[in-house]
Motif scaffolding. Structure first.
Motif, PDB file in Angstrom:
ATOM      1  N   PRO A 109      52.160  24.068  19.898  1.00 23.01           N
ATOM      2  CA  PRO A 109      51.374  25.220  20.731  1.00 23.01           C
ATOM      3  C   PRO A 109      51.280  26.603  19.906  1.00 23.01           C
ATOM      4  O   PRO A 109      50.193  27.188  19.955  1.00 23.01           O
ATOM      5  N   LEU A 110      52.234  26.984  18.909  1.00 21.51           N
ATOM      6  CA  LEU A 110      52.130  28.188  18.442  1.00 21.51           C
ATOM      7  C   LEU A 110      50.690  28.438  17.606  1.00 21.51           C
ATOM      8  O   LEU A 110      50.107  29.400  17.688  1.00 21.51           O
ATOM      9  N   LYS A 119      53.219  24.295  27.655  1.00 20.01           N
ATOM     10  CA  LYS A 119      54.031  23.319  27.027  1.00 20.01           C
ATOM     11  C   LYS A 119      55.040  23.947  25.967  1.00 20.01           C
ATOM     12  O   LYS A 119      56.093  23.041  25.807  1.00 20.01           O
ATOM     13  N   MET A 120      55.163  25.084  25.637  1.00 19.66           N
ATOM     14  CA  MET A 120      56.322  25.673  25.137  1.00 19.66           C
ATOM     15  C   MET A 120      57.538  25.576  25.899  1.00 19.66           C
ATOM     16  O   MET A 120      58.580  25.360  25.368  1.00 19.66           O
ATOM     17  N   LYS A 161      64.275  27.540  22.724  1.00 23.16           N
ATOM     18  CA  LYS A 161      63.277  27.163  21.793  1.00 23.16           C
ATOM     19  C   LYS A 161      62.102  27.707  22.252  1.00 23.16           C
ATOM     20  O   LYS A 161      61.329  28.288  21.429  1.00 23.16           O
ATOM     21  N   GLY A 162      61.522  27.457  23.540  1.00 19.11           N
ATOM     22  CA  GLY A 162      60.254  28.087  24.078  1.00 19.11           C
ATOM     23  C   GLY A 162      60.251  29.482  23.933  1.00 19.11           C
ATOM     24  O   GLY A 162      59.025  30.114  23.463  1.00 19.11           O
ATOM     25  N   LEU A 163      61.175  30.333  24.347  1.00 15.37           N
ATOM     26  CA  LEU A 163      61.259  31.810  24.159  1.00 15.37           C
ATOM     27  C   LEU A 163      61.289  31.986  22.651  1.00 15.37           C
ATOM     28  O   LEU A 163      60.483  33.099  22.378  1.00 15.37           O
ATOM     29  N   GLU A 164      61.716  31.488  21.831  1.00 17.21           N
ATOM     30  CA  GLU A 164      61.700  31.813  20.216  1.00 17.21           C
ATOM     31  C   GLU A 164      60.042  31.661  20.077  1.00 17.21           C
ATOM     32  O   GLU A 164      59.619  32.684  19.021  1.00 17.21           O
TER      33      GLU A 164
END
Length: 326
Positions: free
Chosen positions: A190-191, A222-223, A250-253
């Motif tokens: 995603p990133l 998706k994150m 992890k998604g927040l990171e």
């Protein structure tokens, strides 16, 4: 009074007027002329033997190539052919390479992506749709490899063409492009994809903007949720309790690496967009950011309000606060 001589009297009967003879020859000639016009330049031409019907083969029904090592040598040349039916056939061969023989396709991946993006510009809808289907198979086969420096520029052109085709009025082309964009999001991290899509949520074409917003929203979602699919196959209580919180973190990171402030600004801008598709994407982005940001907080709404007010103008912050209900 003198009587008029009988010889000078008017005739008692009028002779019949001669009948016109039908101009059969002239009429026949006119019919022939008319037929000539119909069969000439104004007639819709019958399809020639070269205009073969295009069959849209799904990825599941593709078959491996019989001699891929030989056929890969002429693939680029065949894709650039002037014969559109041969180009369609070559696009399907490129799909078969992607699905079954991807190591052979990888060394020329950048050139293949360039040709596929170029073919999407073709006004022939059958050719355009086949190119879009090829793009989807390439996404599924190579994923993040398309973001490598060697292919990144070619991928940028392909992404723009997909967004343009997804914005078209031709429904079957638009739907195929939507599916290809979905394959792109599901096959890539995603990133880095967020960073590519960020440019297009400010596009001057409002339809392109909306399609980019939907893909960007799907990346953000998706994150937050990309590891939830493991829960379908594994029913362990430990797995649910331990892995879901770890992934939310992890998604927040990943959101922080992209920029939480930038994400919420994008959502605020899209919330005022003219198309409902873009506005729905804005609400989804805001909700995902809220869930990631307030996951471990006791006072969730207070944290969310403070965050929005610190990153947005007051009127936009108020709009964001209305989206999320405690």
């Amino acid at each position: 009074m003198a009587l008029r001589p009988i010889d000078n009297a008017l005739p008692t009967t009028t002779p019949e007027r001669p009948k016109k003879q039908p101009k059969i020859a002239v009429a026949t000639q006119k019919q022939q002329d008319r037929a000539g016009v119909v069969n000439g330049e104004n007639q819709v031409p019958l399809p020639s033997s070269g205009d073969a019907t295009v069959d849209y083969v799904s990825s599941d029904n593709l078959k491996p190539l019989l001699d891929p090592e030989v056929q890969i040598q002429s693939l680029i040349e065949d894709l650039n052919s002037k014969n559109w039916t041969k180009v369609c056939e070559s696009l399907n061969n490129a799909r078969r390479f992607a699905v079954f023989h991807s190591p052979l396709l990888f060394p020329i991946l950048g050139n293949i992506v360039l040709v596929v993006a170029k073919t999407m510009k073709n006004p022939r809808s059958a050719l355009c749709k086949t190119a879009i289907m090829a793009a989807a198979d390439i996404f599924n086969a190579f994923g993040d490899k398309l973001l490598d420096p060697e292919t990144s520029d070619a991928f940028d052109g392909l992404l723009l063409q997909l967004l343009l085709k997804a914005s078209q009025d031709k429904r079957f082309v638009c739907e195929e492009a939507d599916r290809a964009l979905g394959s792109m999001v599901s096959s890539m991290t995603p990133l880095p994809l967020l960073q590519k899509l960020r440019v297009y949520v400010s596009h001057k074409n409002l339809r392109v903007r909306a399609k980019a917003a939907v893909s960007l929203s799907n990346c953000v979602s998706k994150m937050v949720s990309r590891h939830y699919n493991h829960m379908v196959d594994i029913n362990s209580f430990f797995y649910v309790v331990v892995f879901v919180p770890m992934h939310c973190s992890k998604g927040l990171e990943e959101m922080e690496q992209f920029g939480l402030a930038e994400l919420i600004e994008v959502a605020a801008d899209l919330l005022n967009d003219r198309l409902p598709e873009a506005r729905d994407a804005a609400r989804s982005i805001a909700t995902d950011v809220y869930e990631a940001l307030t996951k471990d907080a006791e006072q969730k709404m207070e944290l969310w309000q403070s965050f929005c007010q610190s990153k947005l103008p007051p009127i936009h912050a108020l709009s964001m606060l209305k989206i999320v209900k405690p």
